[in-house]
Structures are given as structure tokens and as C-alpha cells.
Design a protein around this motif. Structure first.
Motif, mmCIF file in Angstrom:
data_model
loop_
_atom_site.group_PDB
_atom_site.id
_atom_site.type_symbol
_atom_site.label_atom_id
_atom_site.label_comp_id
_atom_site.label_asym_id
_atom_site.label_seq_id
_atom_site.Cartn_x
_atom_site.Cartn_y
_atom_site.Cartn_z
ATOM 1 N N GLU A 119 0.827 -1.204 0.000
ATOM 2 C CA GLU A 119 0.000 0.000 0.000
ATOM 3 C C GLU A 119 0.856 1.247 0.000
ATOM 4 N N ARG A 120 0.471 2.194 -0.776
ATOM 5 C CA ARG A 120 0.997 3.554 -0.862
ATOM 6 C C ARG A 120 2.375 3.618 -1.517
ATOM 7 N N ALA A 121 2.613 4.748 -2.132
ATOM 8 C CA ALA A 121 3.856 4.959 -2.877
ATOM 9 C C ALA A 121 5.028 5.208 -1.948
ATOM 10 N N CYS A 122 6.205 4.858 -2.434
ATOM 11 C CA CYS A 122 7.445 5.144 -1.721
ATOM 12 C C CYS A 122 7.732 6.646 -1.805
ATOM 13 N N PRO A 123 8.253 7.248 -0.752
ATOM 14 C CA PRO A 123 8.654 8.656 -0.844
ATOM 15 C C PRO A 123 9.744 8.833 -1.892
ATOM 16 N N PRO B 116 0.758 9.853 -3.833
ATOM 17 C CA PRO B 116 1.239 9.142 -2.644
ATOM 18 C C PRO B 116 0.439 7.894 -2.306
ATOM 19 N N GLU B 117 -0.744 7.728 -2.909
ATOM 20 C CA GLU B 117 -1.586 6.568 -2.614
ATOM 21 C C GLU B 117 -1.383 5.430 -3.605
ATOM 22 N N SER B 118 -0.573 5.617 -4.627
ATOM 23 C CA SER B 118 -0.464 4.609 -5.683
ATOM 24 C C SER B 118 0.538 3.513 -5.328
#
Length: 203
Positions: A142-146, A185-187
Motif C-alpha cells: 500500500e501507498r507509494a514510496c517517498p 502518494p496513494e499509488s
């Protein structure tokens, strides 16, 4: 990027691991499968792919109070090593997962980028006897890496705040010119991660 080969005879097992990026909410996490016969350097390469890092910086694992690092590697943040506390270390290139990861629910840590200090908690969720499973493979996340070099947890949080406000004085510089307005940021692209993992075996 390729995986290390060779080594002594090891009872083949598959480890189901879950990695969570510490300090970020909602959590950024991945669940993936690896062979216990691989080295910690191999594991680093896989974590870079499943998380979405770019492998620009140094790293280290901490398992049972033992520090595992890639002493042969030089990076732009090598200077940070001088400021780290002294500790017993082992080679990531020569230490295999099977030597240290022996029980389910075992936790260890992975630190990436000694400057931004991206700390991750890794949990051995399952140890599977079936050593013939297709690995490495990512199962979920879940969620993209910074983005790299954004200043750690605090810097990433600040970047997301700026992204939400197009009138922010730093929006043009930090978002349009540096991050990119398309960053979500949610991808999380599971298929893309597994395609990248499969390329490790082809190199």
C-alpha cells in the motif's frame, strides 16, 4: 542488478516478509517472498524494488543486535558512516538469510540512506517449507514510496503538505519542478514491481 549466487548447501525454504516504512502514516508497506538461501545484499536489492527506492545510498540491516552492511560499497553518503556508533558488523555480501532468520514473527530492521535515515521494520511472517515457490515475488502493498532525497520522514510530510496547496510559495519549485505534479502518494503498482523483480533473474 543481479542476485548473488553460490555458497554452501542450504535447506531451501521460502520466507514471507512484510516490510513497513517507520514513522509514516498512513503506513507504507509491502509483503513479499524470498528464498532463505539468498544473501542480505540480495535482500537489499529486492527491498529497493518492492519499496520503490532508487538504490542511490548506503544501507544496513540490524538482526539480533548484529549490524549487516555492504562495506565494499561507496556512496554519496559514505561520510555519514563516520558518525555512526561502533558495532559488530557482518558482510551483507557473505551473510545469508538462513543464518539469522530462523523463526516466524522475528523482527529486524533495514536502514536506507544514512542522511535521510529511512528506517524500516521487517517481519518474518511465515517460513514455508516449499522452496520451489516462485521468488522473489511481491504479494501486496500500500501507498507509494517517498521520493529519494526529500529529507526523511519530516521532509516527506512537508512535501505532501505543499503538494496539497497550489498557492504555497514553494509549490512551483518543490512540486512542479522537482517532484512532479503527477506524483500520487496513494499509488502502488503491484504488477510493475513483480515485472521489475523478474528482471533480476534475467540479468
Amino acid at each position: 542488478m543481479s542476485l548473488e549466487r553460490g555458497g554452501g548447501k542450504i535447506q531451501a525454504k521460502t520466507l514471507q516478509l512484510k516490510i513497513i516504512l517507520d514513522g509514516v502514516k498512513p503506513p507504507i508497506w509491502r509483503r513479499f517472498l524470498v528464498k532463505n538461501s539468498m544473501t542480505f545484499r540480495d535482500l537489499h536489492k529486492i527491498i529497493q524494488i518492492v519499496m520503490g527506492w532508487e538504490d542511490y545510498h548506503l544501507y544496513e540491516f540490524s538482526v539480533n543486535d548484529l549490524r549487516i552492511e555492504d562495506a565494499e560499497r561507496f556512496s554519496v553518503d559514505s561520510m555519514w558512516k563516520a558518525f555512526r556508533p561502533k558495532a559488530e558488523t557482518e558482510s551483507a555480501k557473505r551473510t545469508r538469510l538462513s543464518e539469522l532468520l530462523k523463526t516466524e514473527k522475528q523482527k529486524f530492521s533495514y536502514l536506507y540512506d544514512f542522511g535521510d535515515s529511512w528506517r524500516h521494520t521487517v517481519v518474518v511472517e511465515k517460513i514455508l517449507d516449499d522452496g520451489e515457490r516462485e521468488t522473489p515475488a511481491c504479494l501486496a502493498g500500500e501507498r507509494a514510496c517517498p521520493p529519494e532525497d526529500c529529507g526523511g520522514v519530516w521532509g516527506y510530510e512537508e512535501l505532501l503538505k505543499i503538494k496539497e496547496d497550489k498557492n504555497h510559495p514553494l509549490y512551483q519549485e518543490r512540486i512542479v519542478e522537482w517532484l512532479g505534479e503527477g506524483f500520487d502518494p496513494e499509488s502502488f503498482d503491484l504488477d510493475g514491481v513483480n515485472e521489475a523483480l523478474s528482471s533480476l533473474e534475467r540479468e
